[in-house]
Design an enzyme around this catalytic site. Structure first.
Site, short mmCIF file in Angstrom:
data_model
loop_
_atom_site.label_atom_id
_atom_site.label_comp_id
_atom_site.label_asym_id
_atom_site.label_seq_id
_atom_site.Cartn_x
_atom_site.Cartn_y
_atom_site.Cartn_z
CE LYS A 51 -4.06 -2.49 2.43
NZ LYS A 51 -4.19 -3.41 3.47
CD GLN A 93 -3.74 -4.82 6.35
OE1 GLN A 93 -3.88 -3.44 5.48
NE2 GLN A 93 -3.50 -5.73 5.71
CG ASP A 118 -9.99 -0.76 4.23
OD1 ASP A 118 -9.97 -1.10 3.32
OD2 ASP A 118 -8.93 -1.30 4.98
N1 GUN Z 1 -6.01 -7.24 5.55
C1 GUN Z 1 -6.18 -7.63 4.56
N2 GUN Z 1 -6.90 -7.47 3.29
C2 GUN Z 1 -7.65 -6.40 4.61
C3 GUN Z 1 -7.88 -5.27 3.71
O1 GUN Z 1 -8.86 -5.20 2.34
N3 GUN Z 1 -8.58 -4.19 4.41
C4 GUN Z 1 -7.59 -3.97 5.86
N4 GUN Z 1 -8.23 -2.91 7.05
N5 GUN Z 1 -7.22 -5.06 6.63
C5 GUN Z 1 -6.98 -6.05 5.54
#
Ligand code: GUN
Length: 291
Positions: A51, A93, A118
């Site tokens: 990211k 995350q 998110d």
């Molecule tokens: N862990 C695995 N995929 C994701 C995601 O799309 N967002 C978040 N916050 N954590 C994750």
């Protein structure tokens, strides 16, 4: 003959559109991507680094707060406050690698709604995406964008969403329902026979080969969200080889939904700017057509 839904190519096009629109921003207007990571899981490190890398390629800086495994809830709340003040938008995350947090949703709900890129707080998860200023979680948004960019109609269809996670299945099913589709919310235990009625099948179960050709109709559109690493090769949730000759479109794994996810997170970051200041709606008018 089936067509592959190429996520790499689609993500690359969107990356160019993003570059084009953010080139109109002054230096001090550039967004800051925030990430809160708790613990040190290898899988999370890979996601977080990717990211930050994609953001950097676009000239967007990131602020990562990494807390140690099993840190207190108070430390997590403090980090959320810091990221709320110091970033344009941020994510936590998942999984949060601490046993001190009993209610993950309660923590996600502390993210201010205009910065919750998110879209995992209840405000967004249960939102009407067309009436409110809402974020669709990045993976779900990536799927919608890939369908739209390939001129695949996503209204008045029968759509099966298999797997009801909060990061993909649940919000995506809501979104499609709001677009006037007949949506079947399935889990891995859904009887095989009922999936065959659907025009579009989204598979996000985390179970290898849970969809095979006998379960889908001719010319179905198959979106595979799964990632399984087996003997150094990557596979999806769908039995690709058995399904491919029956479908009209199918996502490859790797190279389908995966590459769309991070670019969609960046789109949500730019979207958050339009929620915070109306002038960005004009600046991002090309991107608004995409998301
Ligand atoms: N862990 C695995 N995929 C994701 C995601 O799309 N967002 C978040 N916050 N954590 C994750």
């Amino acid at each position: 003959m089936y067509k592959l839904l190429d996520g790499k190519e689609c993500a690359s096009k969107i990356k160019n559109a993003i570059k084009n629109d953010i080139s109109k921003l002054a230096k001090d207007e550039m967004p800051i991507l925030g990430i809160l990571q708790i613990g040190n899981l290898d899988e999370s490190n890979i996601y977080v680094n990717s990211k930050i890398k994609v953001a950097k390629e676009l000239g967007i800086s990131s602020k990562l707060i990494k807390l140690e495994e099993n840190c207190s809830e108070a430390k997590v709340i403090e980090a959320i406050e810091k990221l709320s003040n110091e970033t344009t938008g941020f994510i936590i995350q998942l999984p949060m690698q601490t046993k001190k947090i009993k209610n993950v949703q309660k923590i996600l709900n502390l993210i201010p709604s205009t910065k919750d890129i998110d879209g995992l707080s209840e405000f967004h998860l249960n939102s009407n995406y067309f009436k409110n200023e809402s974020f669709l979680p990045a993976t779900a948004l990536g799927i919608v964008i890939m369908l739209k960019q390939n001129n695949i109609a996503i209204t008045n269809k029968k759509i099966a969403v298999i797997g009801q996670s909060k990061i993909v299945g649940y919000p995506l099913a809501n979104y499609f329902e709001q677009l006037n589709n007949k949506v079947a919310r399935y889990t891995i235990d859904t009887p095989k026979a009922t999936i065959i009625e659907n025009d579009i099948v989204i598979v996000a179960t985390g179970a290898r080969n849970c969809v095979t050709s006998d379960m889908i109709k001719n010319d179905a559109i198959i979106i595979d969200v799964g990632i399984h690493r087996i003997n150094g090769k990557i596979y999806g949730d769908v039995d690709f080889d058995s399904c491919k000759d029956k479908v009209s479109y199918i996502t490859p794994v790797p190279g389908g939904v995966g590459p769309m996810t991070i670019i969609s997170l960046i789109l949500n970051l730019l979207k958050s700017m339009t929620f915070q200041e109306k002038k960005y709606k004009q600046i991002f008018k090309n991107l608004i057509k995409i998301w």
